[in-house]
Write a protein that holds these residues in place. Structure first.
Motif, PDB file in Angstrom:
ATOM      1  N   UNK A 240       0.860  -1.189   0.000  1.00  0.00           N
ATOM      2  CA  UNK A 240       0.000   0.000   0.000  1.00  0.00           C
ATOM      3  C   UNK A 240       0.892   1.233   0.000  1.00  0.00           C
ATOM      4  N   UNK A 241       0.781   2.011  -1.047  1.00  0.00           N
ATOM      5  CA  UNK A 241       1.647   3.159  -1.195  1.00  0.00           C
ATOM      6  C   UNK A 241       1.348   4.255  -0.189  1.00  0.00           C
ATOM      7  N   UNK A 242       2.385   4.719   0.469  1.00  0.00           N
ATOM      8  CA  UNK A 242       2.243   5.865   1.361  1.00  0.00           C
ATOM      9  C   UNK A 242       2.565   7.136   0.588  1.00  0.00           C
ATOM     10  N   UNK A 243       2.606   8.254   1.294  1.00  0.00           N
ATOM     11  CA  UNK A 243       2.957   9.517   0.643  1.00  0.00           C
ATOM     12  C   UNK A 243       4.439   9.569   0.277  1.00  0.00           C
ATOM     13  N   UNK A 244       5.265   8.712   0.913  1.00  0.00           N
ATOM     14  CA  UNK A 244       6.704   8.768   0.707  1.00  0.00           C
ATOM     15  C   UNK A 244       7.110   8.081  -0.596  1.00  0.00           C
TER      16      UNK A 244
ATOM     17  N   UNK B  94      12.615  10.046  -0.922  1.00  0.00           N
ATOM     18  CA  UNK B  94      12.461  10.686   0.377  1.00  0.00           C
ATOM     19  C   UNK B  94      13.327  10.022   1.440  1.00  0.00           C
ATOM     20  N   UNK B  95      13.848  10.845   2.337  1.00  0.00           N
ATOM     21  CA  UNK B  95      14.580  10.320   3.484  1.00  0.00           C
ATOM     22  C   UNK B  95      13.557   9.935   4.544  1.00  0.00           C
ATOM     23  N   UNK B  96      12.868   8.858   4.265  1.00  0.00           N
ATOM     24  CA  UNK B  96      11.747   8.407   5.097  1.00  0.00           C
ATOM     25  C   UNK B  96      11.642   6.895   4.938  1.00  0.00           C
ATOM     26  N   UNK B  97      10.442   6.348   5.101  1.00  0.00           N
ATOM     27  CA  UNK B  97      10.255   4.899   4.994  1.00  0.00           C
ATOM     28  C   UNK B  97       9.181   4.575   3.955  1.00  0.00           C
ATOM     29  N   UNK B  98       9.508   4.733   2.663  1.00  0.00           N
ATOM     30  CA  UNK B  98       8.532   4.387   1.628  1.00  0.00           C
ATOM     31  C   UNK B  98       8.186   2.899   1.660  1.00  0.00           C
ATOM     32  N   UNK B  99       7.076   2.547   1.035  1.00  0.00           N
ATOM     33  CA  UNK B  99       6.659   1.144   0.968  1.00  0.00           C
ATOM     34  C   UNK B  99       7.536   0.426  -0.055  1.00  0.00           C
ATOM     35  N   UNK B 100       8.455  -0.388   0.439  1.00  0.00           N
ATOM     36  CA  UNK B 100       9.492  -1.009  -0.392  1.00  0.00           C
ATOM     37  C   UNK B 100       9.955  -2.285   0.289  1.00  0.00           C
ATOM     38  N   UNK B 101      10.127  -3.334  -0.491  1.00  0.00           N
ATOM     39  CA  UNK B 101      10.744  -4.573  -0.014  1.00  0.00           C
ATOM     40  C   UNK B 101      11.647  -5.091  -1.121  1.00  0.00           C
ATOM     41  N   UNK B 102      12.908  -5.362  -0.785  1.00  0.00           N
ATOM     42  CA  UNK B 102      13.850  -5.736  -1.825  1.00  0.00           C
ATOM     43  C   UNK B 102      14.816  -6.818  -1.394  1.00  0.00           C
TER      44      UNK B 102
END
Length: 204
Positions: free
Chosen positions: A42-46, A50-58
């Motif tokens: 689920x996409x957040x605003x980040x 951004x120096x934040x915690x976007x929705x990402x898994x790698x």
């Protein structure tokens, strides 16, 4: 550690330890249970910038020559929503191949983000339904492909590996092959469902 299978079909109760996030993840944006057999993001605003915690898994790129393929089921409701696959060195240097909405149509884009220089390297109109995204790596280039309805893969772009390599970026951890979703400044209303990911190393 035992070797990981080439295919992760997201049928386990949680992602394995080989999966990495950006900073401290907001786990409410990740689900393996809301749609069985899928990783729902689920996409957040980040964003990835951004120096934040976007929705990402790698997972880490562990070989010079590899093939990574995923199936993405994503029908964005708003033009700010996007989801796809990325090759990420850090928040300033990455390539991404993603689904986005413009007007009433969906498009698949390949975009390069190299510090302050960003550009669309390829774009194609999508049909309805899921899309398979494939990235093939070799020592000098990354190749981006797509397929729908089980047809043969079609190449979209070829991008040089050097701009996101450690020699130019100053990084030391290497490239991550990631799945991500973002609302680009807004919380997404549409989840992105990844049906599986295949990762095969051909040459170390």
């Amino acid at each position: 550690f035992p070797a990981q299978p080439e295919r992760n079909d997201f049928n386990a109760g949680k992602l394995g330890p080989e999966w990495l996030y950006i900073r401290n993840p907001d786990y409410t944006n990740y689900s393996l249970s809301e749609r069985k057999g899928h990783l729902r993001l689920k996409g957040s605003a980040f964003t990835l910038n951004d120096k934040a915690n976007p929705t990402f898994a790698g997972i880490r790129q562990t070989g010079f020559k590899f093939q990574a393929t995923t199936r993405l089921d994503f029908n964005p409701a708003e033009e700010n929503e996007e989801a796809g696959m990325t090759l990420l060195m850090n928040m300033n240097y990455f390539y991404k191949c993603f689904v986005v909405k413009r007007g009433e149509e969906r498009f698949l884009q390949v975009v390069s983000n190299l510090d302050q220089v960003r550009g669309i390297q390829a774009e194609i109109l999508l049909e309805k339904g899921p899309v398979d995204i494939r990235i093939e790596g070799e020592r000098n280039y990354y190749h981006f492909y797509f397929s729908q309805q089980g047809r043969p893969f079609v190449k979209l772009a070829r991008l040089n590996t050097k701009p996101i390599g450690v020699e130019l970026t100053g990084g030391f951890t290497g490239v991550l092959i990631g799945l991500y979703a973002t609302g680009n400044g807004h919380t997404s209303t549409t989840p992105a469902d990844f049906g599986w990911i295949d990762y095969k190393v051909i040459e170390k």
